[in-house]
Design a protein around this motif. Structure first.
Motif, PDB file in Angstrom:
ATOM      1  N   GLU A   1       0.754  -1.383  -0.006  1.00 18.60           N
ATOM      2  CA  GLU A   1       0.092  -0.065   0.126  1.00 18.60           C
ATOM      3  C   GLU A   1       0.892   1.264  -0.491  1.00 18.60           C
ATOM      4  O   GLU A   1       1.026   1.966  -0.882  1.00 18.60           O
ATOM      5  N   ARG A   2       1.613   1.316   0.577  1.00 16.00           N
ATOM      6  CA  ARG A   2       2.988   2.453   0.407  1.00 16.00           C
ATOM      7  C   ARG A   2       3.276   2.926  -0.334  1.00 16.00           C
ATOM      8  O   ARG A   2       3.836   3.834  -0.849  1.00 16.00           O
ATOM      9  N   ASN A   3       3.687   1.507  -1.963  1.00 19.54           N
ATOM     10  CA  ASN A   3       3.957   2.038  -2.665  1.00 19.54           C
ATOM     11  C   ASN A   3       2.778   1.709  -3.545  1.00 19.54           C
ATOM     12  O   ASN A   3       3.310   1.716  -4.980  1.00 19.54           O
ATOM     13  N   HIS A   4       2.512   1.875  -3.349  1.00 18.41           N
ATOM     14  CA  HIS A   4       1.105   2.633  -4.295  1.00 18.41           C
ATOM     15  C   HIS A   4       0.352   1.561  -4.740  1.00 18.41           C
ATOM     16  O   HIS A   4      -0.170   1.217  -5.903  1.00 18.41           O
ATOM     17  N   PHE A   5       0.280  -0.005  -4.592  1.00 15.65           N
ATOM     18  CA  PHE A   5      -0.635  -0.831  -4.790  1.00 15.65           C
ATOM     19  C   PHE A   5      -1.832  -1.054  -4.690  1.00 15.65           C
ATOM     20  O   PHE A   5      -1.693  -0.059  -3.326  1.00 15.65           O
ATOM     21  N   VAL A   6      -2.758  -1.257  -4.802  1.00 13.43           N
ATOM     22  CA  VAL A   6      -4.554  -0.183  -5.010  1.00 13.43           C
ATOM     23  C   VAL A   6      -5.147  -2.106  -5.019  1.00 13.43           C
ATOM     24  O   VAL A   6      -4.732  -3.580  -5.232  1.00 13.43           O
ATOM     25  N   ALA A   7      -6.304  -2.418  -3.935  1.00 10.22           N
ATOM     26  CA  ALA A   7      -6.834  -4.051  -3.812  1.00 10.22           C
ATOM     27  C   ALA A   7      -7.832  -3.316  -4.960  1.00 10.22           C
ATOM     28  O   ALA A   7      -7.986  -3.060  -5.754  1.00 10.22           O
ATOM     29  N   ILE A   8      -7.400  -5.052  -5.399  1.00 10.05           N
ATOM     30  CA  ILE A   8      -8.107  -5.850  -7.131  1.00 10.05           C
ATOM     31  C   ILE A   8      -8.564  -6.718  -6.416  1.00 10.05           C
ATOM     32  O   ILE A   8      -8.147  -7.362  -6.035  1.00 10.05           O
ATOM     33  N   GLU A   9      -9.533  -6.912  -6.746  1.00  6.46           N
ATOM     34  CA  GLU A   9     -11.331  -8.470  -6.728  1.00  6.46           C
ATOM     35  C   GLU A   9     -10.564  -9.527  -7.840  1.00  6.46           C
ATOM     36  O   GLU A   9      -9.826  -9.412  -8.796  1.00  6.46           O
ATOM     37  N   GLN A  10     -10.270 -10.479  -7.376  1.00  2.82           N
ATOM     38  CA  GLN A  10      -9.842 -12.277  -8.056  1.00  2.82           C
ATOM     39  C   GLN A  10     -10.277 -12.154  -9.562  1.00  2.82           C
ATOM     40  O   GLN A  10      -9.178 -12.158  -9.756  1.00  2.82           O
ATOM     41  N   GLU A  11     -11.688 -11.765  -9.315  1.00  2.00           N
ATOM     42  CA  GLU A  11     -12.392 -11.387 -10.615  1.00  2.00           C
ATOM     43  C   GLU A  11     -12.080 -10.662 -11.897  1.00  2.00           C
ATOM     44  O   GLU A  11     -12.114 -10.832 -12.278  1.00  2.00           O
ATOM     45  N   LEU A  12     -11.434  -9.427 -11.028  1.00  2.00           N
ATOM     46  CA  LEU A  12     -10.973  -8.607 -12.029  1.00  2.00           C
ATOM     47  C   LEU A  12      -9.605  -8.708 -12.501  1.00  2.00           C
ATOM     48  O   LEU A  12      -8.940  -7.438 -13.323  1.00  2.00           O
ATOM     49  N   LEU A  13      -9.345  -9.444 -12.115  1.00  2.00           N
ATOM     50  CA  LEU A  13      -7.348 -10.008 -12.543  1.00  2.00           C
ATOM     51  C   LEU A  13      -7.139 -10.466 -13.895  1.00  2.00           C
ATOM     52  O   LEU A  13      -8.486 -10.614 -14.395  1.00  2.00           O
ATOM     53  N   PRO A  14      -6.117 -10.135 -14.778  1.00  2.00           N
ATOM     54  CA  PRO A  14      -6.352 -10.277 -15.971  1.00  2.00           C
ATOM     55  C   PRO A  14      -6.418 -11.760 -16.233  1.00  2.00           C
ATOM     56  O   PRO A  14      -5.990 -12.194 -15.749  1.00  2.00           O
ATOM     57  N   GLU A  15      -6.999 -12.164 -17.048  1.00  2.00           N
ATOM     58  CA  GLU A  15      -7.518 -14.360 -17.375  1.00  2.00           C
ATOM     59  C   GLU A  15      -5.412 -14.327 -17.105  1.00  2.00           C
ATOM     60  O   GLU A  15      -6.270 -15.766 -16.664  1.00  2.00           O
ATOM     61  N   LYS A  16      -4.560 -14.046 -17.939  1.00  2.00           N
ATOM     62  CA  LYS A  16      -3.504 -14.654 -17.957  1.00  2.00           C
ATOM     63  C   LYS A  16      -2.549 -14.467 -16.492  1.00  2.00           C
ATOM     64  O   LYS A  16      -1.359 -15.663 -16.396  1.00  2.00           O
ATOM     65  N   PHE A  17      -3.393 -14.170 -15.753  1.00  2.00           N
ATOM     66  CA  PHE A  17      -2.673 -13.622 -13.594  1.00  2.00           C
ATOM     67  C   PHE A  17      -2.537 -15.343 -13.567  1.00  2.00           C
ATOM     68  O   PHE A  17      -2.692 -15.980 -13.146  1.00  2.00           O
ATOM     69  N   PRO A  18      -0.540 -15.604 -13.303  1.00  2.00           N
ATOM     70  CA  PRO A  18      -0.661 -17.136 -13.046  1.00  2.00           C
ATOM     71  C   PRO A  18      -1.133 -17.155 -11.166  1.00  2.00           C
ATOM     72  O   PRO A  18      -0.236 -16.673 -10.481  1.00  2.00           O
ATOM     73  N   LEU A  19      -2.054 -18.082 -11.122  1.00  2.12           N
ATOM     74  CA  LEU A  19      -3.205 -17.306  -9.793  1.00  2.12           C
ATOM     75  C   LEU A  19      -1.818 -19.151  -9.068  1.00  2.12           C
ATOM     76  O   LEU A  19      -2.029 -20.009  -9.332  1.00  2.12           O
TER      77      LEU A  19
END
Length: 162
Positions: A131-149
């Motif tokens: 968070e201090r480094n400007h990452f924002v929360a994102i829901e799993q459903e909104l991740l890119p299709e190819k995101f390596p879970l």
């Protein structure tokens, strides 16, 4: 005692596995094994070959931190394997910050526009760090299709670089 941050390859697999599994299993009781993380057995092919990277932080020739970037499409990548040995955490050494800065610099130089990551809610200090480094929360459903879970991940963050 300034940490040295350099790209690492397979010759450091064993040291990386020792560092990472110790933190995952013993410190945070995450039910994960090396069998769940075959990427650590072949850093070169899994990270570097695809346009990503894997960096190690060394203090007196000891691997004390890691961070990796896996590129999963032309302009997007995911952070993996962000771990710092307990004794080297915090502002005194700033190892996590230096590792992240190295990864972000590499991403910008290689025209990666978005960085994502998955983690677990138990890693509260890590989440505050992102968070201090400007990452924002994102829901799993909104991740890119190819995101390596990864199996244990259930909290996700996104850092747009553009």
């Amino acid at each position: 005692m300034k940490p040295l941050i350099i790209p690492i390859q397979n010759e450091y697999s064993e040291a990386a596995i020792d560092l990472i599994l110790n933190i995952q299993q013993k410190e945070f009781n995450v039910p994960i094994t090396i069998q769940d993380q075959p990427d650590l057995l072949n850093i070169k092919d899994f990270y570097h070959a695809g346009g990503g990277g894997f960096w190690g932080a060394f203090v007196n020739d000891e691997l004390v931190g890691t961070i990796a970037l896996i590129k999963f499409n032309e302009k997007e990548a995911a952070i993996r394997k962000m771990f710092v040995k307990k004794e080297y955490r915090g502002k005194e050494f700033s190892i996590a910050q230096k590792l992240l800065d190295t990864l972000i610099q590499y991403a910008k130089e290689n025209e990666i526009d978005d960085i994502y990551l998955g983690t677990i809610s138990k890693l509260e200090a890590a989440l505050r760090f992102y968070e201090r480094n400007h990452f924002v929360a994102i829901e799993q459903e909104l991740l890119p299709e190819k995101f390596p879970l990864m199996k244990p991940d259930h909290v996700f963050r996104h850092l747009p670089l553009k």
